[in-house]
Design a protein around this motif. Structure first.
Motif, short mmCIF file in Angstrom:
data_model
loop_
_atom_site.label_atom_id
_atom_site.label_comp_id
_atom_site.label_asym_id
_atom_site.label_seq_id
_atom_site.Cartn_x
_atom_site.Cartn_y
_atom_site.Cartn_z
N ASN A 51 -1.44 2.88 10.95
CA ASN A 51 -2.39 3.84 11.53
C ASN A 51 -2.85 4.87 10.51
N GLN A 52 -3.10 4.38 9.30
CA GLN A 52 -3.62 5.18 8.18
C GLN A 52 -2.65 6.29 7.74
N GLU A 53 -1.37 6.09 8.01
CA GLU A 53 -0.35 7.04 7.57
C GLU A 53 0.82 6.29 6.95
N ILE A 54 1.54 6.98 6.08
CA ILE A 54 2.75 6.42 5.50
C ILE A 54 3.90 6.62 6.48
N VAL A 55 4.55 5.54 6.85
CA VAL A 55 5.68 5.60 7.77
C VAL A 55 6.92 5.13 7.01
N ASN A 56 7.96 5.93 7.02
CA ASN A 56 9.17 5.60 6.27
C ASN A 56 10.05 4.61 7.01
N ARG A 57 9.52 3.46 7.20
CA ARG A 57 10.24 2.32 7.77
C ARG A 57 9.41 1.09 7.46
N THR A 58 9.97 -0.07 7.66
CA THR A 58 9.23 -1.30 7.50
C THR A 58 8.98 -1.91 8.87
N LYS A 59 8.28 -3.03 8.91
CA LYS A 59 7.95 -3.66 10.18
C LYS A 59 9.20 -4.01 10.98
N PHE A 99 -3.08 6.95 -1.43
CA PHE A 99 -2.75 5.58 -1.05
C PHE A 99 -3.91 4.91 -0.32
N LEU A 100 -3.84 3.60 -0.24
CA LEU A 100 -4.84 2.83 0.50
C LEU A 100 -4.56 3.00 1.99
N PRO A 101 -5.42 3.71 2.73
CA PRO A 101 -5.09 4.06 4.11
C PRO A 101 -5.10 2.90 5.10
N ALA A 138 0.82 -1.21 0.00
CA ALA A 138 0.00 0.00 0.00
C ALA A 138 0.85 1.26 0.00
N ALA A 139 2.06 1.19 0.58
CA ALA A 139 2.93 2.37 0.68
C ALA A 139 3.90 2.49 -0.49
N LEU A 140 3.89 1.51 -1.40
CA LEU A 140 4.85 1.51 -2.50
C LEU A 140 4.59 2.66 -3.47
N THR A 141 5.64 3.38 -3.82
CA THR A 141 5.54 4.49 -4.78
C THR A 141 6.32 4.15 -6.05
N TRP A 142 5.94 4.82 -7.14
CA TRP A 142 6.56 4.53 -8.43
C TRP A 142 8.05 4.84 -8.45
#
Length: 216
Positions: free
Chosen positions: A85-93, A139-141, A63-67
């Motif tokens: 939490n319905q936001e883009i976070v610049n990290r992974t799990k 994005f898909l929230p 869902a967070a992937l950008t072109w």
């Protein structure tokens, strides 16, 4: 109190959740049904799940992937963000970034997503997310937005219910059954080798047992 009454009590061990992947045939039926829907706005979910089944990425990562993190020429993507939490976070799990190599199915999903963008007269610059929400341009929230659609679809197809997250398990088990290197699979998934072996040992040990015995 001078003494903790709980001292000496052993906590119950956590039971591991059972891994329950889809078969490849079930995955293909789900993907085909989403692409075949008359509602064109839902085709993006076909691309989303084709990508999920054939990359093993977490749904929030997709869902967070950008072109700008997609390199079709080199057949790979850069995973560095997740929806939380319905936001883009610049990290992974796991708080690490990784590259994921793309097979032909994943590349087809990207092609479908690009066609979806073009069909609505959108550009990658204006709408940078590869798999935007079908109801808006961003994005898909939350992957919870997919749940009702997912439940109805599986019921219609007569496929036993499993969560959308099991697409990730499907990719891992398909790779193992194909005899791919476990270290490579772990890297694709963003797992440690211990995590991969502990989670998917059943499929790892059942792939080519007789060929291993022949080596003896």
């Amino acid at each position: 109190m001078t003494k903790n009454p709980m001292t000496g009590l052993e906590l119950p061990k956590k039971t591991k959740k059972k891994v329950d992947p889809f078969t490849q045939d079930e995955a293909e039926k789900i993907i085909a049904a989403l692409y075949a829907t008359e509602d064109w706005t839902l085709h993006i979910f076909g691309a989303f799940f084709e990508f999920a089944f054939y990359t093993g990425m977490r749904l929030g990562e997709i869902a967070a992937l950008t072109w700008d993190n997609v390199d079709v020429d080199k057949k790979r993507i850069y995973v560095c963000a997740v929806v939380a939490n319905q936001e883009i976070v610049n990290r992974t799990k796991t708080n690490t970034t990784r590259h994921v190599l793309l097979n032909s199915k994943a590349l087809n999903a990207l092609s479908q997503a690009e066609g979806y963008l073009v069909s609505f007269g959108r550009s990658k610059g204006e709408h940078p997310y590869v798999f935007p929400s079908a109801y808006e341009s961003s994005f898909l929230p939350s992957t919870n937005h997919l749940y009702k659609l997912w439940v109805r679809l599986l019921k219609k197809l007569g496929i036993r219910h499993r969560k959308p997250y099991c697409a990730r398990h499907t990719y891992a088990t398909l790779c193992l059954m194909a005899g791919m290197n476990p270290a490579f699979i772990a890297k694709q998934l963003g797992h440690s080798m211990d995590m991969l072996l502990g989670t998917y040992a059943q499929w790892l040990s059942s792939t080519d047992v007789w060929s291993q015995m022949d080596k003896l």
